[in-house]
Scaffold this active site. Structure first.
Site, PDB file in Angstrom:
ATOM      1  N   MET A   2      -8.971   8.342   0.180  1.00  0.00           N
ATOM      2  CA  MET A   2      -9.827   8.684   1.334  1.00  0.00           C
ATOM      3  C   MET A   2     -10.341  10.110   1.182  1.00  0.00           C
ATOM      4  SD  MET A   2      -7.340   7.307   4.324  1.00  0.00           S
ATOM      5  CE  MET A   2      -6.574   5.684   4.243  1.00  0.00           C
ATOM      6  N   SER A   5       0.838  -1.200   0.000  1.00  0.00           N
ATOM      7  CA  SER A   5       0.000   0.000   0.000  1.00  0.00           C
ATOM      8  C   SER A   5       0.866   1.241   0.000  1.00  0.00           C
ATOM      9  CB  SER A   5      -0.902   0.014   1.233  1.00  0.00           C
ATOM     10  OG  SER A   5      -1.469   1.309   1.337  1.00  0.00           O
ATOM     11  N   GLY A  65      -8.959   4.103   7.235  1.00  0.00           N
ATOM     12  CA  GLY A  65      -8.657   5.512   7.438  1.00  0.00           C
ATOM     13  C   GLY A  65      -7.189   5.787   7.692  1.00  0.00           C
ATOM     14  N   PHE A  66      -6.499   4.803   8.267  1.00  0.00           N
ATOM     15  CA  PHE A  66      -5.101   5.043   8.627  1.00  0.00           C
ATOM     16  C   PHE A  66      -4.267   3.790   8.429  1.00  0.00           C
ATOM     17  CE2 PHE A  66      -7.908   7.670  11.155  1.00  0.00           C
ATOM     18  CZ  PHE A  66      -7.386   8.942  10.947  1.00  0.00           C
ATOM     19  N   GLY A  67      -3.004   4.000   8.085  1.00  0.00           N
ATOM     20  CA  GLY A  67      -2.056   2.893   8.066  1.00  0.00           C
ATOM     21  C   GLY A  67      -1.527   2.669   9.473  1.00  0.00           C
ATOM     22  N   GLY A  68      -0.830   1.577   9.660  1.00  0.00           N
ATOM     23  CA  GLY A  68      -0.111   1.342  10.909  1.00  0.00           C
ATOM     24  C   GLY A  68      -0.949   0.924  12.104  1.00  0.00           C
ATOM     25  N   HIS A  81      -1.209  -1.123  -4.322  1.00  0.00           N
ATOM     26  CA  HIS A  81      -2.490  -0.823  -3.670  1.00  0.00           C
ATOM     27  C   HIS A  81      -2.555   0.681  -3.381  1.00  0.00           C
ATOM     28  CE1 HIS A  81      -6.016  -1.868  -1.172  1.00  0.00           C
ATOM     29  NE2 HIS A  81      -5.579  -0.942  -0.337  1.00  0.00           N
ATOM     30  N   MET A  99     -12.158   4.738  -0.342  1.00  0.00           N
ATOM     31  CA  MET A  99     -12.838   4.938   0.951  1.00  0.00           C
ATOM     32  C   MET A  99     -13.526   6.290   0.875  1.00  0.00           C
ATOM     33  SD  MET A  99      -9.760   3.380   3.206  1.00  0.00           S
ATOM     34  CE  MET A  99      -8.686   3.438   1.783  1.00  0.00           C
ATOM     35  N   HIS A 102      -8.468   1.307  -3.932  1.00  0.00           N
ATOM     36  CA  HIS A 102      -9.410   1.100  -2.816  1.00  0.00           C
ATOM     37  C   HIS A 102     -10.023   2.456  -2.472  1.00  0.00           C
ATOM     38  CE1 HIS A 102      -9.693  -0.012   1.783  1.00  0.00           C
ATOM     39  NE2 HIS A 102     -10.881   0.137   1.225  1.00  0.00           N
ATOM     40  N   MET A 160     -11.622  -5.572   5.493  1.00  0.00           N
ATOM     41  CA  MET A 160     -10.805  -4.645   6.286  1.00  0.00           C
ATOM     42  C   MET A 160     -10.479  -5.315   7.613  1.00  0.00           C
ATOM     43  SD  MET A 160     -10.339  -2.164   4.309  1.00  0.00           S
ATOM     44  CE  MET A 160      -9.269  -1.360   5.514  1.00  0.00           C
ATOM     45  N   GLY A 218       1.082  -2.116   4.150  1.00  0.00           N
ATOM     46  CA  GLY A 218       1.590  -0.756   4.027  1.00  0.00           C
ATOM     47  C   GLY A 218       2.808  -0.543   4.892  1.00  0.00           C
ATOM     48  N   SER A 219       2.576  -0.246   6.171  1.00  0.00           N
ATOM     49  CA  SER A 219       3.715   0.097   7.032  1.00  0.00           C
ATOM     50  C   SER A 219       4.700  -1.041   7.198  1.00  0.00           C
ATOM     51  CB  SER A 219       3.255   0.598   8.405  1.00  0.00           C
ATOM     52  OG  SER A 219       1.958   0.250   8.674  1.00  0.00           O
ATOM     53  N   ASP A 240      -4.820   3.805  -1.768  1.00  0.00           N
ATOM     54  CA  ASP A 240      -5.904   4.124  -0.829  1.00  0.00           C
ATOM     55  C   ASP A 240      -6.392   5.541  -1.033  1.00  0.00           C
ATOM     56  OD1 ASP A 240      -6.104   1.732   0.872  1.00  0.00           O
ATOM     57  OD2 ASP A 240      -4.004   2.172   1.308  1.00  0.00           O
ATOM     58  N   ASP A 246      -6.826  -6.364   4.193  1.00  0.00           N
ATOM     59  CA  ASP A 246      -6.236  -5.029   4.203  1.00  0.00           C
ATOM     60  C   ASP A 246      -6.186  -4.458   5.622  1.00  0.00           C
ATOM     61  OD1 ASP A 246      -5.273  -2.561   3.514  1.00  0.00           O
ATOM     62  OD2 ASP A 246      -7.037  -1.927   2.368  1.00  0.00           O
ATOM     63  N   GLY A 247      -4.969  -4.309   6.131  1.00  0.00           N
ATOM     64  CA  GLY A 247      -4.756  -3.652   7.427  1.00  0.00           C
ATOM     65  C   GLY A 247      -4.035  -4.536   8.425  1.00  0.00           C
ATOM     66  N   GLY A 248      -2.897  -4.047   8.896  1.00  0.00           N
ATOM     67  CA  GLY A 248      -2.169  -4.764   9.951  1.00  0.00           C
ATOM     68  C   GLY A 248      -1.549  -6.080   9.521  1.00  0.00           C
TER      69      GLY A 248
HETATM   70  C1  DX5 Z   1      -6.408   1.535   5.635  1.00  0.00           C
HETATM   71  C2  DX5 Z   1      -5.960   1.263   4.213  1.00  0.00           C
HETATM   72  C3  DX5 Z   1      -4.868   0.273   4.126  1.00  0.00           C
HETATM   73  C4  DX5 Z   1      -3.590   0.715   4.775  1.00  0.00           C
HETATM   74  C5  DX5 Z   1      -2.881  -0.503   5.280  1.00  0.00           C
HETATM   75  O1  DX5 Z   1      -7.508   2.340   5.625  1.00  0.00           O
HETATM   76  O2  DX5 Z   1      -7.045   0.765   3.454  1.00  0.00           O
HETATM   77  O3  DX5 Z   1      -4.631  -0.131   2.773  1.00  0.00           O
HETATM   78  O4  DX5 Z   1      -2.756   1.425   3.901  1.00  0.00           O
HETATM   79  O5  DX5 Z   1      -1.823  -0.089   6.044  1.00  0.00           O
HETATM   80  P1  DX5 Z   1      -1.100  -1.030   7.091  1.00  0.00           P
HETATM   81  O6  DX5 Z   1      -0.571  -2.218   6.336  1.00  0.00           O
HETATM   82  O7  DX5 Z   1      -0.017  -0.144   7.634  1.00  0.00           O
HETATM   83  O8  DX5 Z   1      -2.122  -1.430   8.121  1.00  0.00           O
HETATM   84 ZN    ZN Z   2      -6.559  -0.169   1.405  1.00  0.00          ZN
END
Ligand code: DX5
Ligand code: ZN
Length: 219
Positions: free
Chosen positions: A38, A9, A143-146, A34, A69, A67, A138, A198-199, A36, A176-178
């Site tokens: 928003m 991401s 809304g946020f990475g990490g 990927h 959002m 993606h 999800m 992502g992170s 994102d 998607d996420g974590g």
């Molecule tokens: C969250 C995004 C994800 C995000 C994942 O709203 O849809 O794609 O970038 O980030 P990580 O892998 O850091 O959770």
């Molecule tokens: Zn995403």
């Protein structure tokens, strides 16, 4: 041998060095980029918009997995098709006429995805699963990475896999996420086809190596 796709991401990329980070993904064993998007309404954050997607597309050599959002995503289907999206994923919670939206995405030449928030029940996909090329579960609140991975995702993957099999659908399951090297294997064992990270990728010492590591763990 599983065929799991890895989709880094770019939300976690260094936007001052965006071309470098896109090229890193090009040269890695990753499968998709990927993206994102928003809007600050559907989710409490604003990420990036069309000029950035255009730049990513100019440099990317792998499919763009977009993606959205955003509320009322129908307004932008043509725009993202023109920007080079291969997959366009909309949120279940943002679409009043989801069937129409998915058909419009496909008519515009893209694969159609549906994303579901952590609280949204898989059973709601019963009458739409055969129209979806991809379902993005999800595993954090969008809304946020990490953020940390929500463990109930495993139950949702199993329910979704069972629904897909029962309906004879060909839908891919994306998480998607974590996502990290700690949960990647278990996610694939539960039925995931695509892992977004992502992170875990971009904050690591060697993003290229981290992508290979994820690819190896899941193959
Ligand atoms: C969250 C995004 C994800 C995000 C994942 O709203 O849809 O794609 O970038 O980030 P990580 O892998 O850091 O959770
Ligand atoms: Zn995403």
């Amino acid at each position: 041998m599983s065929n799991t796709k890895i989709a880094p991401s770019l939300l976690a990329a260094d936007f001052g060095n965006l071309q470098r980070d896109v090229e890193m993904v090009n040269d890695s064993t990753a499968d998709w980029h990927h993206l994102d998007i928003m809007d600050g309404v559907f989710v409490p954050n604003i990420s990036y918009g069309m000029p950035v997607v255009k730049t990513i597309h100019q440099h990317a050599t792998k499919p763009l997995d977009v993606h959205l959002m955003i509320v009322d995503p129908d307004r932008y289907i043509e725009t993202f098709a023109n920007l080079g999206a291969a997959n366009l994923t909309v949120h279940y919670e943002a679409c009043t006429h989801l069937h129409r939206t998915l058909q419009a995405i496909k008519s515009a030449g893209m694969k159609a995805g549906v994303a579901m928030n952590p609280h949204t029940n898989i059973g709601l996909l019963e009458d739409i699963i055969n129209d979806a090329d991809l379902v993005c579960l999800m595993s954090v609140n969008p809304g946020f990475g990490g953020q940390s991975f929500i463990e109930n995702t495993y139950n949702k993957i199993k329910d979704l896999k069972a629904l897909i099999n029962r309906k004879g659908a060909k839908t891919l399951i994306e998480i998607d996420g974590g996502v990290t090297s700690k949960n990647a294997k278990a996610l694939v064992d539960a039925g995931a086809d695509v892992l977004v990270a992502g992170s875990f990728v971009f904050k690591s010492q060697s993003p290229t190596k981290t992508i290979s590591e994820l690819k190896e763990i899941t193959s």
